[in-house]
Design a protein around this motif. Structure first.
Motif, PDB file in Angstrom:
ATOM      1  N   VAL A 137      70.546  41.485  62.144  1.00 44.40           N
ATOM      2  CA  VAL A 137      71.220  41.943  63.603  1.00 44.40           C
ATOM      3  C   VAL A 137      72.447  41.225  63.750  1.00 44.40           C
ATOM      4  O   VAL A 137      73.341  41.474  64.553  1.00 44.40           O
ATOM      5  CB  VAL A 137      70.462  42.295  64.622  1.00 44.40           C
ATOM      6  N   ALA A 138      72.634  39.891  63.264  1.00 46.38           N
ATOM      7  CA  ALA A 138      73.897  39.004  63.632  1.00 46.38           C
ATOM      8  C   ALA A 138      75.220  39.938  63.565  1.00 46.38           C
ATOM      9  O   ALA A 138      75.935  39.649  64.391  1.00 46.38           O
ATOM     10  CB  ALA A 138      73.948  37.761  62.827  1.00 46.38           C
ATOM     11  N   PRO A 139      75.409  40.332  62.377  1.00 47.07           N
ATOM     12  CA  PRO A 139      76.847  40.989  62.200  1.00 47.07           C
ATOM     13  C   PRO A 139      77.238  41.893  63.335  1.00 47.07           C
ATOM     14  O   PRO A 139      78.120  42.133  64.072  1.00 47.07           O
ATOM     15  CB  PRO A 139      76.974  41.626  60.818  1.00 47.07           C
ATOM     16  N   THR A 140      76.147  42.679  63.767  1.00 42.45           N
ATOM     17  CA  THR A 140      76.223  43.786  64.617  1.00 42.45           C
ATOM     18  C   THR A 140      76.393  43.131  66.131  1.00 42.45           C
ATOM     19  O   THR A 140      77.348  43.506  66.802  1.00 42.45           O
ATOM     20  CB  THR A 140      74.942  44.667  64.834  1.00 42.45           C
ATOM     21  N   VAL A 141      75.830  42.181  66.357  1.00 42.62           N
ATOM     22  CA  VAL A 141      75.942  41.266  67.576  1.00 42.62           C
ATOM     23  C   VAL A 141      77.210  40.702  67.716  1.00 42.62           C
ATOM     24  O   VAL A 141      77.817  40.848  68.856  1.00 42.62           O
ATOM     25  CB  VAL A 141      74.776  40.647  67.737  1.00 42.62           C
ATOM     26  N   ASP A 142      77.554  40.075  66.817  1.00 41.84           N
ATOM     27  CA  ASP A 142      78.897  39.537  66.543  1.00 41.84           C
ATOM     28  C   ASP A 142      80.284  40.603  66.733  1.00 41.84           C
ATOM     29  O   ASP A 142      80.887  40.356  67.605  1.00 41.84           O
ATOM     30  CB  ASP A 142      79.191  38.761  65.391  1.00 41.84           C
ATOM     31  N   ARG A 146      66.522  47.712  70.215  1.00 43.60           N
ATOM     32  CA  ARG A 146      66.102  47.609  69.221  1.00 43.60           C
ATOM     33  C   ARG A 146      67.233  48.638  68.189  1.00 43.60           C
ATOM     34  O   ARG A 146      67.086  49.859  68.365  1.00 43.60           O
ATOM     35  CB  ARG A 146      64.574  48.307  68.821  1.00 43.60           C
ATOM     36  N   MET A 147      67.755  48.132  67.161  1.00 45.04           N
ATOM     37  CA  MET A 147      68.640  48.816  66.355  1.00 45.04           C
ATOM     38  C   MET A 147      68.062  50.103  65.726  1.00 45.04           C
ATOM     39  O   MET A 147      68.618  51.106  65.597  1.00 45.04           O
ATOM     40  CB  MET A 147      69.224  48.012  65.317  1.00 45.04           C
ATOM     41  N   GLN A 148      66.867  49.923  65.006  1.00 47.11           N
ATOM     42  CA  GLN A 148      66.043  51.030  64.528  1.00 47.11           C
ATOM     43  C   GLN A 148      65.453  52.130  65.537  1.00 47.11           C
ATOM     44  O   GLN A 148      65.234  53.297  64.965  1.00 47.11           O
ATOM     45  CB  GLN A 148      64.799  50.549  63.835  1.00 47.11           C
ATOM     46  N   ARG A 163      70.651  55.643  67.317  1.00 48.29           N
ATOM     47  CA  ARG A 163      71.349  56.651  66.557  1.00 48.29           C
ATOM     48  C   ARG A 163      72.738  55.977  65.801  1.00 48.29           C
ATOM     49  O   ARG A 163      73.730  56.264  66.279  1.00 48.29           O
ATOM     50  CB  ARG A 163      71.490  57.935  66.813  1.00 48.29           C
ATOM     51  N   GLY A 164      72.400  54.977  64.699  1.00 45.46           N
ATOM     52  CA  GLY A 164      73.447  54.682  64.163  1.00 45.46           C
ATOM     53  C   GLY A 164      74.096  53.456  64.696  1.00 45.46           C
ATOM     54  O   GLY A 164      73.998  52.785  65.697  1.00 45.46           O
ATOM     55  N   PHE A 165      75.132  52.772  64.200  1.00 44.36           N
ATOM     56  CA  PHE A 165      75.812  51.681  64.268  1.00 44.36           C
ATOM     57  C   PHE A 165      76.670  51.772  65.701  1.00 44.36           C
ATOM     58  O   PHE A 165      76.507  51.088  66.771  1.00 44.36           O
ATOM     59  CB  PHE A 165      76.962  51.267  63.304  1.00 44.36           C
ATOM     60  N   GLY A 166      77.337  52.833  65.847  1.00 41.07           N
ATOM     61  CA  GLY A 166      78.124  53.005  67.219  1.00 41.07           C
ATOM     62  C   GLY A 166      77.287  53.061  68.486  1.00 41.07           C
ATOM     63  O   GLY A 166      77.613  52.553  69.234  1.00 41.07           O
ATOM     64  N   SER A 212      77.218  50.667  71.470  1.00 42.36           N
ATOM     65  CA  SER A 212      77.018  51.050  72.970  1.00 42.36           C
ATOM     66  C   SER A 212      76.100  50.428  73.785  1.00 42.36           C
ATOM     67  O   SER A 212      76.402  50.184  75.148  1.00 42.36           O
ATOM     68  CB  SER A 212      77.283  52.477  72.785  1.00 42.36           C
ATOM     69  N   ALA A 213      74.928  50.702  73.218  1.00 35.31           N
ATOM     70  CA  ALA A 213      73.755  50.353  73.945  1.00 35.31           C
ATOM     71  C   ALA A 213      73.920  48.819  74.244  1.00 35.31           C
ATOM     72  O   ALA A 213      73.625  48.361  75.617  1.00 35.31           O
ATOM     73  CB  ALA A 213      72.557  50.752  73.235  1.00 35.31           C
ATOM     74  N   ILE A 214      74.399  47.869  73.239  1.00 30.97           N
ATOM     75  CA  ILE A 214      74.589  46.537  73.637  1.00 30.97           C
ATOM     76  C   ILE A 214      75.418  46.462  74.686  1.00 30.97           C
ATOM     77  O   ILE A 214      75.203  45.648  75.794  1.00 30.97           O
ATOM     78  CB  ILE A 214      74.868  45.681  72.307  1.00 30.97           C
ATOM     79  N   MET A 215      76.592  47.140  74.540  1.00 31.79           N
ATOM     80  CA  MET A 215      77.325  46.922  75.747  1.00 31.79           C
ATOM     81  C   MET A 215      77.238  47.322  77.177  1.00 31.79           C
ATOM     82  O   MET A 215      77.398  46.843  78.010  1.00 31.79           O
ATOM     83  CB  MET A 215      78.747  47.561  75.281  1.00 31.79           C
TER      84      MET A 215
END
Length: 506
Positions: free
Chosen positions: A135-140, A228-230, A233-236, A240-243
């Motif tokens: 998940v590192a690239p997504t969090v970055d 949890r990424m899984q 619904r997708g990368f976007g 958005s959830a992290i933000m």
């Protein structure tokens, strides 16, 4: 400047050259010694003739054996110093010279952020902990957007940090030593400067599940502190959830206010990087003096770097508060000896080319200068790699010596960092302020926008270890209070975190 050298101990048969440009052959000192060849600054000169095989002594300790006869006034080069054996661990004195408790210093305070768990922060940082490298690239990516789109609306928050790492899956999660990265990541995720509460991004299928990383917290499937990424619904939508979670946490962080805290709430870590032969006579002793002041004020002071304590451990085990603590220190040294044996390596891999350029001949000389950061207080406890320190006083926190690994593992406990350097380093950490202290004035003058305090004034006689130690003590309180900003924070120099030793680093 007249020709100058520094002889640390009356028993020493070598000294280091002080003059910034070095000295030519024929240069004469007040003692009557004359150089027989040119010697660079910080390198060693023989104070008297040294016979082949005779001990070479600095700091009052044997740093090596002469490979051949060395004349008085000659340059004691690296190749002339044969590495001696390390102190035998089964013959060390244990708590035989425990120092008396130093007189307390009262009335010293700083302005910090007190957390509900009792810890005290020195910054306000939004940290996003990850359970697995996937998940590192997504969090970055999310952190870049948070910094650009959300952080400007919360000026009271100092920074947003992605706590990423190369761990969490594809490993034997129960293997010996696996507890080191796990507990390091756990303790960083609960860091005082992040409010003592984690915000976690998980993939979902990894071995290092959020509940395993933070077993003391009620992390369930619906926990708002876990994305949890899984489950998204997708990368976007994941971003958005992290933000959204980040914005909620930043609203909470922005409400934190500094309050007056006793100096005893400080947990100060210390390490050296890019050391030279001056480090052990200027910046490290000054840090050691400041360490004694902090201990007297009731604070916790961490010194580390197993690889550079090993050859000076015989000077530390006598200072244990009791034999158990001294044995704990020996245990960490034994771990290192076994580590080298498993990796078919040896301690001669240390020092680095830069250390040698700065006059350090071998790891023994480096170690004797390094442990000066420990001051003169009694050793109160020993912490394993990545463990959170709970006691007060002088603590040995076991870490490797690599800057990025040592700093990361000290983050399991510390809320402020002291970093000494002779050759120079742009090192910094996002989670805590890093005060950088130079061993030489030449470095402070060359890097005026990276060095926070010049301890080189000790070598020239413009200051003393005591005066610079007090200056550093006061600077520590000011930086912890947010009254002064370090150069590392000014430039945003933040090294990547490394929660475990990735290979045979010595």
């Amino acid at each position: 400047m007249e020709p100058l050298y520094i002889q640390v101990d009356a028993r020493d048969n070598v000294a280091i050259i002080v003059n910034p440009e070095g000295l030519p052959a024929g240069a004469c000192f007040r003692s009557g010694l004359a150089l027989t060849e040119r010697i660079p600054q910080s390198h060693k000169v023989a104070l008297r003739p040294i016979e082949s095989g005779e001990p070479i002594v600095r700091y009052g300790q044997i740093i090596g054996l002469a490979a051949r006869a060395i004349g008085a006034g000659a340059w004691v080069r690296e190749e002339l110093v044969q590495l001696p054996k390390a102190p035998p661990l089964d013959q060390l004195p244990l708590a035989t010279a425990t120092p008396a408790a130093l007189p307390p210093l009262t009335g010293y305070t700083f302005e910090g952020f007190r957390n509900s768990d009792g810890s005290v922060g020195t910054k306000k940082v939004l940290g996003i902990t990850t359970t697995v490298q996937c998940v590192a690239p997504t969090v970055d990516y999310a952190v870049r957007r948070i910094k650009a789109e959300i952080l400007p609306r919360f000026p009271a928050v100092d920074d947003v940090v992605a706590i990423t790492h190369a761990y969490g899956c594809g490993v034997a999660i129960d293997a010996p030593g696996a507890d080191i990265p796990i507990r390091t990541l756990r303790n960083i995720g609960l860091h005082a400067n992040m409010g003592g509460t984690p915000l976690v991004v998980s993939l979902g299928c990894e071995k290092l599940q959020p509940a395993r990383l933070f077993p003391e917290l009620p992390i369930l499937g619906s926990d708002p502190h876990v994305i949890r990424m899984q489950d998204e619904r997708g990368f976007g939508e994941t971003v958005s959830a992290i933000m959204r979670a980040a914005e909620t946490r930043m609203e909470q962080l922005s409400k934190r206010r500094r309050e007056t805290c006793p100096a005893s709430d400080l947990i100060v870590g210390a390490q050296c990087g890019g050391s030279d032969a001056f480090s052990g006579v200027t910046c490290n002793p000054a840090v050691g003096y400041a360490a004694d002041l902090l201990v007297r004020a009731g604070a916790t002071f961490l010194f580390s770097e197993v690889t550079e304590v090993r050859d000076a451990v015989h000077l530390l085990t006598p200072r244990g508060m009791n034999e158990d603590f001294a044995r704990d220190l020996v245990r960490e040294m034994k771990w290192y000896d076994d580590y080298l044996e498993r990796g078919a390596a040896d301690r001669s891999a240390n020092p680095t080319p830069g250390n040698k350029r700065g006059g350090l001949s071998n790891v023994v000389e480096k170690a004797l200068g390094s442990v000066a950061k420990a001051g003169s207080s009694r050793l109160c406890s020993v912490a394993g790699q990545g463990q959170r320190v709970s006691g007060k006083g002088l603590v040995f926190a076991a870490t490797p010596a690599g800057d990025w690994v040592c700093g990361t593992q000290q983050l399991a406990s510390m809320n402020l960092h002291l970093f000494t350097t002779g050759e120079g380093s742009p090192y910094g950490l996002a989670l805590v302020p890093v005060i950088k202290i130079s061993s030489r004035t030449a470095l402070a003058e060359r890097w005026p926008d990276l060095i926070d305090l010049d301890a080189g004034r000790i070598a020239s006689g413009e200051a003393t270890i005591e005066s610079v130690g007090w200056e550093l003590f006061r600077l520590t309180l000011d930086v912890a209070s947010g009254r002064k900003k370090t150069w590392a924070d000014h430039w945003g120099l933040h090294n990547a975190l490394s929660p475990f030793n990735p290979g045979p680093v010595t």
